[in-house]
Design a protein around this motif. Structure first.
Motif: not given
Length: 168
Positions: A71-81, A83-95
């Protein structure tokens, strides 16, 4: 469509990346033997990238990770999501996950994985191993002498000891 092609070209030959479908991807963060490795699954909804992708950690690979850490990992990833809403972000999330792997897994106890592997390893009894030790063959003095006579001082057989006489 462009992001799909970009992901395919970036992760071509990468064993950590797997394309489940044209809109669903998995990425393993860490080596497969690493107790702090985890797997992220990203799925794109119809309105992606205007809406957030679906991020999941329900893969069997993640069974050893505690639910609080997931849940902690998912929460931190959702914060990143966000920040990048509206752009292609799959690569950004993996990195982002690769860069912050140690921070994500800092609360994960390492001994959870070892207890699972120990329970699997103890399924085989140790009796056959002790029988193998008992079967060690003992040579008599004469057998040892004959063996020593066949070999040189280094314990190697002389050159040509197994050659066949072609003329006969």
């Amino acid at each position: 469509q462009m992001e799909l092609e970009a992901l395919r070209s970036i992760y071509e030959g990468d064993l950590c990346f797997r394309e489940l479908s044209p809109v669903s991807f998995q990425y393993r963060i860490g080596e497969s033997g690493d107790p702090k490795a985890f797997l992220i699954e990203v799925s794109w909804p119809e309105t992606y990238p205007q809406t957030a992708p679906v991020i999941s950690m329900d893969a069997f690979f993640n069974n050893t990770i505690s639910s609080a850490v997931k849940q902690s990992i998912l929460d931190k990833l959702m914060v990143e999501v966000e920040a990048n809403l509206g752009t292609a972000m799959t690569y950004t999330l993996f990195e982002y996950a690769k860069d912050n792997k140690e921070v994500f897994m800092e609360n994960q106890p390492v001994n959870t994985v070892t207890s699972v592997s120990n329970s699997i390893a103890t399924g085989t009894p140790d009796v056959p191993a002790s029988k193998k030790k008992d079967k060690k063959e003992q040579l008599s003095k004469t057998q040892k002498r004959k063996l020593a006579d066949k070999t040189d001082n280094k314990g190697e057989l002389p050159r040509g000891w197994n050659w066949v006489d072609v003329i006969k």
